[in-house]
Scaffold this active site. Structure first.
Site, short mmCIF file in Angstrom:
data_model
loop_
_atom_site.label_atom_id
_atom_site.label_comp_id
_atom_site.label_asym_id
_atom_site.label_seq_id
_atom_site.Cartn_x
_atom_site.Cartn_y
_atom_site.Cartn_z
N GLY A 57 11.50 34.57 32.75
CA GLY A 57 10.71 33.49 32.17
C GLY A 57 10.15 33.95 30.84
CD GLN A 71 5.78 35.99 27.44
OE1 GLN A 71 6.26 35.09 28.12
NE2 GLN A 71 5.84 37.27 27.79
CB CYS A 99 4.08 40.41 31.68
SG CYS A 99 3.91 39.25 30.31
CG LEU A 100 9.90 39.69 29.42
CD1 LEU A 100 10.70 38.54 28.85
CD2 LEU A 100 10.78 40.89 29.69
CG HIS A 126 3.90 35.38 34.58
ND1 HIS A 126 3.37 36.61 34.86
CD2 HIS A 126 4.41 35.47 33.32
CE1 HIS A 126 3.55 37.42 33.82
NE2 HIS A 126 4.18 36.74 32.87
CD GLU A 127 6.81 32.73 31.84
OE1 GLU A 127 6.37 32.67 30.68
OE2 GLU A 127 7.22 33.80 32.33
CG HIS A 174 2.46 34.04 29.26
ND1 HIS A 174 1.90 35.07 28.54
CD2 HIS A 174 3.37 34.61 30.08
CE1 HIS A 174 2.43 36.21 28.92
NE2 HIS A 174 3.33 35.96 29.87
#
Length: 189
Positions: free
Chosen positions: A56, A61, A104-105, A146-147, A150
Site C-alpha cells: 500500500g 508518501q 511502513c515504507l 494504515h493507508e 497516513h
C-alpha cells in the site's frame, strides 16, 4: 477476455518520503479535480509502491498531500486485492482488535506490533470520481487502516504507547535515515 494495463505500468517511480518528513505528519487535502492528472498520480503511486515492494502507498508518501492511496494486498485467505481510493473514509471497523506486526515504507526495515480492527469498510471515490466501497479483513484490513491513517498525518508509531513506542523511536534514531532526519530537523531544513 478484456486486457487491462498493469497498474503503475505508465507511472513514474518517486522516492518514498521517510518518517520525520513534514508532509507525512499533516492531514492531506481532499482531491477535488478528477481526471487525467489524478489518474496519473494513481499510476505513479502504483509504480512507486511496486518499486519499493510495498502492499500500500499513500500520496503523501511520495510528497503529494492529497487524500489518495493505492493497494495491492492479500487478505488472510491469500486473496489479492488491487485498487485505489480517493478521499477515503473509514466508515466501519469491527470484528475485534488484533495486534500484529506492522511496517511502513516510510520507516524502512522497522516494524512493531500494532492494534488494528480485524474488519473494516472504506468508502471513497475512484480517480474518475465514481464511488467505491472496499471491505477488508485480516491483513488487508490492517493495510486499509494504515493507508487511511497516513492521509490523516498519522503513522503507526503514533498508535504505539509506552515501551513499544520508545523502542521503535530508538530504532529509528539508530538507522542512517533516522539520523539524517534528526539532523535535518535540528537545522530547520
Amino acid at each position: 477476455m478484456q486486457r487491462r494495463a498493469i497498474p503503475g505500468s505508465s507511472g513514474r517511480i518517486h522516492p518514498v518520503t521517510l518518517f520525520g518528513t513534514a508532509v507525512l505528519h499533516r492531514p492531506c487535502e481532499e482531491a477535488t479535480a478528477f481526471g487525467s492528472s489524478l489518474a496519473g498520480l494513481v499510476e505513479d503511486l502504483f509504480a512507486s509502491m511496486y518499486a519499493a515492494r510495498g502492499v500500500g502507498l499513500a500520496a503523501n508518501q511520495i510528497g503529494t498531500p492529497l487524500r489518495v492511496f493505492v493497494y495491492d494486498c492479500p487478505d488472510d485467505e491469500d486473496r489479492r486485492h488491487v485498487g485505489h481510493v480517493v478521499n477515503p473514509r473509514l466508515v466501519r471497523a469491527e470484528g475485534g482488535t488484533v495486534r500484529g506486526p506492522e511496517g511502513c515504507l516510510s520507516l524502512p526495515g522497522l516494524e512493531a506490533r500494532t492494534a488494528r480492527a480485524d474488519r473494516v469498510t472504506v468508502t471513497g471515490q475512484r480517480a474518475d470520481g465514481s464511488p467505491v466501497r472496499v471491505v477488508g479483513s485480516g491483513f488487508f484490513a490492517r493495510c486499509l487502516q494504515h493507508e487511511c491513517d497516513h492521509l490523516e498525518g498519522t503513522l503507526y508509531p503514533d498508535r504505539l504507547a509506552g515501551l513499544r513506542r520508545r523502542r521503535l523511536l530508538r530504532a529509528v534514531r539508530r538507522t542512517d535515515w533516522g539520523r539524517e532526519a534528526s539532523a535535518t530537523a535540528r537545522r530547520g531544513d
